[in-house]
Design an enzyme around this catalytic site. Structure first.
Site, PDB file in Angstrom:
ATOM      1  N   SER A 197     -12.482 -40.230  37.172  1.00 60.68           N
ATOM      2  CA  SER A 197     -11.365 -39.770  38.011  1.00 60.68           C
ATOM      3  C   SER A 197     -11.157 -40.680  39.212  1.00 60.68           C
ATOM      4  CB  SER A 197     -11.704 -38.362  38.508  1.00 60.68           C
ATOM      5  OG  SER A 197     -10.915 -38.015  39.614  1.00 60.68           O
ATOM      6  N   TYR A 243     -17.001 -32.899  43.853  1.00 59.43           N
ATOM      7  CA  TYR A 243     -16.454 -33.296  42.546  1.00 59.43           C
ATOM      8  C   TYR A 243     -16.444 -34.818  42.419  1.00 59.43           C
ATOM      9  CZ  TYR A 243     -12.803 -34.183  39.018  1.00 59.43           C
ATOM     10  OH  TYR A 243     -12.093 -34.642  37.930  1.00 59.43           O
ATOM     11  N   GLU A 262     -10.888 -39.659  41.962  1.00 60.53           N
ATOM     12  CA  GLU A 262     -11.654 -39.052  43.059  1.00 60.53           C
ATOM     13  C   GLU A 262     -12.925 -39.843  43.369  1.00 60.53           C
ATOM     14  OE1 GLU A 262     -11.431 -36.108  45.116  1.00 60.53           O
ATOM     15  OE2 GLU A 262      -9.306 -36.208  44.647  1.00 60.53           O
TER      16      GLU A 262
HETATM   17  P1  NAP Z   1      -9.000 -28.668  32.495  1.00 61.10           P
HETATM   18  O1  NAP Z   1      -7.632 -28.308  32.017  1.00 61.10           O
HETATM   19  O2  NAP Z   1      -9.557 -27.950  33.660  1.00 61.10           O
HETATM   20  O3  NAP Z   1      -9.993 -28.502  31.246  1.00 61.10           O
HETATM   21  C1  NAP Z   1     -11.377 -28.539  31.427  1.00 61.10           C
HETATM   22  C2  NAP Z   1     -12.039 -28.242  30.100  1.00 61.10           C
HETATM   23  O4  NAP Z   1     -13.462 -28.267  30.287  1.00 61.10           O
HETATM   24  C3  NAP Z   1     -11.711 -26.864  29.522  1.00 61.10           C
HETATM   25  O5  NAP Z   1     -11.611 -26.985  28.125  1.00 61.10           O
HETATM   26  C4  NAP Z   1     -12.939 -26.051  29.896  1.00 61.10           C
HETATM   27  O6  NAP Z   1     -13.156 -24.947  29.058  1.00 61.10           O
HETATM   28  C5  NAP Z   1     -14.009 -27.096  29.691  1.00 61.10           C
HETATM   29  N1  NAP Z   1     -15.278 -26.769  30.343  1.00 61.10           N
HETATM   30  C6  NAP Z   1     -15.510 -26.615  31.667  1.00 61.10           C
HETATM   31  N2  NAP Z   1     -16.806 -26.328  31.873  1.00 61.10           N
HETATM   32  C7  NAP Z   1     -17.409 -26.320  30.663  1.00 61.10           C
HETATM   33  C8  NAP Z   1     -18.720 -26.073  30.220  1.00 61.10           C
HETATM   34  N3  NAP Z   1     -19.716 -25.784  31.055  1.00 61.10           N
HETATM   35  N4  NAP Z   1     -18.995 -26.140  28.897  1.00 61.10           N
HETATM   36  C9  NAP Z   1     -18.002 -26.425  28.010  1.00 61.10           C
HETATM   37  N5  NAP Z   1     -16.721 -26.655  28.372  1.00 61.10           N
HETATM   38  C10 NAP Z   1     -16.435 -26.597  29.685  1.00 61.10           C
HETATM   39  O7  NAP Z   1      -9.080 -30.222  32.823  1.00 61.10           O
HETATM   40  P2  NAP Z   1      -8.105 -31.423  32.379  1.00 61.10           P
HETATM   41  O8  NAP Z   1      -7.027 -31.544  33.395  1.00 61.10           O
HETATM   42  O9  NAP Z   1      -7.785 -31.288  30.946  1.00 61.10           O
HETATM   43  O10 NAP Z   1      -9.055 -32.670  32.620  1.00 61.10           O
HETATM   44  C11 NAP Z   1      -9.966 -33.102  31.607  1.00 61.10           C
HETATM   45  C12 NAP Z   1     -11.078 -33.919  32.252  1.00 61.10           C
HETATM   46  O11 NAP Z   1     -10.515 -35.040  32.925  1.00 61.10           O
HETATM   47  C13 NAP Z   1     -11.887 -33.168  33.305  1.00 61.10           C
HETATM   48  O12 NAP Z   1     -13.219 -33.623  33.224  1.00 61.10           O
HETATM   49  C14 NAP Z   1     -11.291 -33.606  34.633  1.00 61.10           C
HETATM   50  O13 NAP Z   1     -12.234 -33.519  35.659  1.00 61.10           O
HETATM   51  C15 NAP Z   1     -10.913 -35.040  34.294  1.00 61.10           C
HETATM   52  N6  NAP Z   1      -9.777 -35.583  35.024  1.00 61.10           N
HETATM   53  C16 NAP Z   1      -8.582 -34.930  35.013  1.00 61.10           C
HETATM   54  C17 NAP Z   1      -7.493 -35.477  35.668  1.00 61.10           C
HETATM   55  C18 NAP Z   1      -6.164 -34.779  35.691  1.00 61.10           C
HETATM   56  O14 NAP Z   1      -5.342 -35.133  36.542  1.00 61.10           O
HETATM   57  N7  NAP Z   1      -5.908 -33.834  34.797  1.00 61.10           N
HETATM   58  C19 NAP Z   1      -7.634 -36.705  36.342  1.00 61.10           C
HETATM   59  C20 NAP Z   1      -8.866 -37.345  36.325  1.00 61.10           C
HETATM   60  C21 NAP Z   1      -9.930 -36.795  35.649  1.00 61.10           C
HETATM   61  P3  NAP Z   1     -12.465 -23.506  29.343  1.00 61.10           P
HETATM   62  O15 NAP Z   1     -11.090 -23.602  28.739  1.00 61.10           O
HETATM   63  O16 NAP Z   1     -13.382 -22.598  28.645  1.00 61.10           O
HETATM   64  O17 NAP Z   1     -12.420 -23.325  30.836  1.00 61.10           O
HETATM   65  N1  GDD Z   2      -4.719 -27.002  44.196  1.00 59.98           N
HETATM   66  C1  GDD Z   2      -3.998 -26.960  45.329  1.00 59.98           C
HETATM   67  N2  GDD Z   2      -3.485 -25.755  45.757  1.00 59.98           N
HETATM   68  N3  GDD Z   2      -3.809 -28.108  46.010  1.00 59.98           N
HETATM   69  C2  GDD Z   2      -3.052 -28.053  47.133  1.00 59.98           C
HETATM   70  C3  GDD Z   2      -2.484 -26.857  47.611  1.00 59.98           C
HETATM   71  C4  GDD Z   2      -2.716 -25.656  46.881  1.00 59.98           C
HETATM   72  O1  GDD Z   2      -2.266 -24.583  47.236  1.00 59.98           O
HETATM   73  N4  GDD Z   2      -1.785 -27.143  48.733  1.00 59.98           N
HETATM   74  C5  GDD Z   2      -1.911 -28.457  48.954  1.00 59.98           C
HETATM   75  N5  GDD Z   2      -2.683 -29.008  47.993  1.00 59.98           N
HETATM   76  C6  GDD Z   2      -3.081 -30.421  47.921  1.00 59.98           C
HETATM   77  C7  GDD Z   2      -4.596 -30.620  47.824  1.00 59.98           C
HETATM   78  O2  GDD Z   2      -5.181 -30.503  49.114  1.00 59.98           O
HETATM   79  C8  GDD Z   2      -4.643 -32.031  47.267  1.00 59.98           C
HETATM   80  O3  GDD Z   2      -4.525 -32.968  48.306  1.00 59.98           O
HETATM   81  C9  GDD Z   2      -3.384 -32.145  46.394  1.00 59.98           C
HETATM   82  O4  GDD Z   2      -2.583 -30.996  46.728  1.00 59.98           O
HETATM   83  C10 GDD Z   2      -3.633 -32.164  44.907  1.00 59.98           C
HETATM   84  O5  GDD Z   2      -4.486 -31.084  44.587  1.00 59.98           O
HETATM   85  P1  GDD Z   2      -4.743 -30.646  43.059  1.00 59.98           P
HETATM   86  O6  GDD Z   2      -3.456 -30.428  42.351  1.00 59.98           O
HETATM   87  O7  GDD Z   2      -5.708 -29.520  43.091  1.00 59.98           O
HETATM   88  O8  GDD Z   2      -5.368 -31.957  42.396  1.00 59.98           O
HETATM   89  P2  GDD Z   2      -6.518 -32.946  42.878  1.00 59.98           P
HETATM   90  O9  GDD Z   2      -5.871 -34.260  43.201  1.00 59.98           O
HETATM   91  O10 GDD Z   2      -7.366 -32.352  43.914  1.00 59.98           O
HETATM   92  O11 GDD Z   2      -7.411 -33.100  41.568  1.00 59.98           O
HETATM   93  C11 GDD Z   2      -6.829 -33.389  40.277  1.00 59.98           C
HETATM   94  O12 GDD Z   2      -6.700 -34.786  40.100  1.00 59.98           O
HETATM   95  C12 GDD Z   2      -7.944 -35.503  40.082  1.00 59.98           C
HETATM   96  C13 GDD Z   2      -7.614 -36.981  39.850  1.00 59.98           C
HETATM   97  O13 GDD Z   2      -7.233 -37.581  41.047  1.00 59.98           O
HETATM   98  C14 GDD Z   2      -7.736 -32.758  39.222  1.00 59.98           C
HETATM   99  O14 GDD Z   2      -7.094 -32.853  37.969  1.00 59.98           O
HETATM  100  C15 GDD Z   2      -9.073 -33.466  39.133  1.00 59.98           C
HETATM  101  O15 GDD Z   2      -9.808 -32.966  38.020  1.00 59.98           O
HETATM  102  C16 GDD Z   2      -8.804 -34.966  38.951  1.00 59.98           C
HETATM  103  O16 GDD Z   2     -10.007 -35.687  38.889  1.00 59.98           O
END
Ligand code: NAP
Ligand code: GDD
Length: 328
Positions: free
Chosen positions: A132, A156, A134
Site C-alpha cells: 500500500s 496499518y 501507506e
Molecule cells: P477489503 O474490501 O477490506 O477486503 C479485505 C479482505 O480481507 C476481505 O475479504 C476480508 O474478509 C479479508 N480478511 C480480513 N481479515 C482476514 C482474516 N483474518 N482472515 C481471512 N480473511 C481476512 O479490502 P480491499 O480494498 O479489497 O483491499 C485488498 C487488500 O489490498 C488489503 O490487504 C488492503 O489493505 C490492500 N490495499 C487496498 C487498497 C485500496 O485502496 N483498496 C490500496 C492499497 C492496499 P471478510 O469479507 O470476511 O471481512
Molecule cells: N474512512 C473515512 N471516514 N475517512 C475519512 C472520513 C471519514 O468519515 N473523513 C475524512 N476522511 C479522510 C481520512 O482521514 C483519510 O485521509 C482519507 O479520508 C481517506 O480515508 P479512507 O477512505 O479510509 O482511505 P485510506 O487512504 O485511509 O486507506 C485506503 O487506501 C490505502 C492506500 O493508500 C485503504 O484502502 C487502505 O487499505 C489502503 O492501503
C-alpha cells in the site's frame, strides 16, 4: 493443458471480487479463502458463486483464517496453486489506531506465515502481495516510486511496510517469485461503506432521494490518489505474468482533496455538498499521511498498464451505482 489455478486470500473483499471475475474470464480455476462470520459475508461474489457454470466448477471457497497457518498450509498442499494473490487483512487505516495488534497480526505476521509456506512448496508458485501507498506515510518527496523511503504514519502503514520488506527479502534470499503491488487508493461501487469515497457516494445518492439529511466526515483537506479498482486488479495479474518478480507502484499520479471528491459526487445529483456535510472529530486520525501521490512509470513501461478512470469519473460512476440500488 490444465487450467491455471489461483488461490486468493481476501476473495470476499472489493479487490478479491474483481480479481476473481478477471481470473475466471481468463480461464483460471479460482480458490478463495473465506472466514466464518455470524452473518454471511459473500455479497460481492454471490453472483459468481450462484452461477451454476461457475460455483463448485471453477470457483471454490475454503474456510480458513489468516491467523490459522496450519489450515493455510493444508490448503496449499491440496490445491497446489500456481498463482497466489494475498489480499486479505484489516484494511482500514483509521481503525488500525484502535486495533493495532490485530492489524499487525493480520497484515505483518500472517504475510510472514504465508511466505514461509511458499518457501516449502515444491511446485513453482507466483505470489502477489497487496502492499500500500501507506508505507510511504510522510514521504520526503512526491510523487513516490518503488525506491521511495518507507516512512509509515499509522499502525496499518507500519504493518504493510514490514510485510513489503519481508516480501523483498524472501524474493532475494530464496529466489521466490514474490511481487509487491504498492497500490494507491482504488475505489468502486463495491468499496466498503466506511471508506471515505463510498461514504460520500452513498450519502449523495441517499440525500438526493430524501433518505438521509447530512453526512458526518473528518478531515476534508486530506488528499489522495484515487483510481478505479477493476483497473488495479488487471495490474496485479500482469505482475504475475512477467518473466521475473518485482515491485510496482500502482497509481493515477493525480492527487485530490476530500472536498474535490465531495464536489464531484454531489455535483452528479445536482447538490451543493457544503449544505450537507458536517465535521465530526471522531473521524479525524491521530496522524495522516501527506502528499501521497504515486508515480506508476514502471508499471506503465513494464506491464503496459495505465489507469484511465480518474477521480471525477470515479465519483460519478460510484454515485450512479448507489442511485441504481433499490431504496432501503
Ligand atoms: P477489503 O474490501 O477490506 O477486503 C479485505 C479482505 O480481507 C476481505 O475479504 C476480508 O474478509 C479479508 N480478511 C480480513 N481479515 C482476514 C482474516 N483474518 N482472515 C481471512 N480473511 C481476512 O479490502 P480491499 O480494498 O479489497 O483491499 C485488498 C487488500 O489490498 C488489503 O490487504 C488492503 O489493505 C490492500 N490495499 C487496498 C487498497 C485500496 O485502496 N483498496 C490500496 C492499497 C492496499 P471478510 O469479507 O470476511 O471481512
Ligand atoms: N474512512 C473515512 N471516514 N475517512 C475519512 C472520513 C471519514 O468519515 N473523513 C475524512 N476522511 C479522510 C481520512 O482521514 C483519510 O485521509 C482519507 O479520508 C481517506 O480515508 P479512507 O477512505 O479510509 O482511505 P485510506 O487512504 O485511509 O486507506 C485506503 O487506501 C490505502 C492506500 O493508500 C485503504 O484502502 C487502505 O487499505 C489502503 O492501503
Amino acid at each position: 493443458m490444465p487450467s491455471p489455478t489461483a488461490f486468493i486470500t481476501g476473495i470476499t473483499g472489493q479487490d478479491g471480487s474483481y480479481l476473481t471475475e478477471l481470473l475466471l474470464n481468463r480461464g483460471y480455476v479460482v480458490h478463495g479463502l473465506v472466514r466464518r462470520a455470524s452473518l454471511f459475508n459473500r455479497s460481492r461474489i454471490e453472483h459468481l458463486r450462484l452461477d451454476p457454470a461457475i460455483g463448485g466448477k471453477k470457483l471454490f471457497l475454503h474456510y480458513g483464517d489468516l491467523n490459522d497457518t496450519t489450515s493455510l498450509r493444508r490448503l496449499f498442499r491440496t490445491l497446489q496453486p500456481t498463482e497466489v494473490y494475498h489480499l486479505a487483512g484489516q484494511s482500514h487505516v483509521g481503525l488500525s489506531f484502535e486495533i493495532p495488534e490485530a492489524t499487525c497480526q493480520e497484515i505483518a505476521n500472517a504475510t510472514l506465515g504465508l511466505l514461509e509456506i511458499l518457501r516449502d512448496q515444491e511446485q513453482p508458485v507466483r505470489f502477489y502481495h497487496a502492499s500500500s501507498s501507506e508505507i510511504f506515510g510522510a514521504p520526503l518527496s512526491a510523487p513516490q516510486n518503488e525506491d521511495s523511503a518507507l516512512r509509515p504514519a499509522s499502525p496499518y502503514g507500519c504493518a504493510k511496510a514490514f510485510a513489503t520488506n519481508l516480501c523483498r527479502v524472501y524474493r532475494e534470499a530464496y529466489g521466490l517469485f514474490v511481487c509487491n503491488g504498492i497500490a494507491y487508493n482504488h475505489e468502486s461501487p463495491r468499496r466498503g461503506e466506511n471508506f471515505v469515497t463510498r461514504k460520500i457516494s452513498l450519502a449523495a445518492a441517499r440525500i438526493s432521494r430524501g433518505q438521509q439529511t447530512e453526512l458526518s466526515l473528518g478531515n476534508l483537506d486530506a488528499q489522495r490518489d484515487w483510481g478505479y479498482a477493476p483497473e488495479y486488479v488487471e495490474a496485479m495479474w500482469r505482475m504475475l505474468q512477467q518473466p521475473s518478480a518485482d515491485d510496482y507502484v500502482l497509481a493515477t499520479g493525480e492527487s485530490h482533496t476530500i472536498g474535490d471528491f465531495l464536489a464531484a459526487a454531489f455535483g452528479t445529483v445536482g447538490l451543493e455538498w457544503q449544505k450537507y456535510v458536517r465535521f465530526e472529530s471522531r473521524f479525524v486520525r491521530p496522524t495522516e499521511p501527506v502528499r501521497l501521490v504515486g508515480d506508476a512509470a514502471k508499471a506503465r513501461a513494464k506491464l503496459d498498464w495505465a489507469p484511465t478512470t480518474k477521480m471525477a469519473a470515479l465519483a460519478r460512476l460510484m454515485v450512479a451505482a448507489d442511485l441504481a440500488e433499490p431504496a432501503s
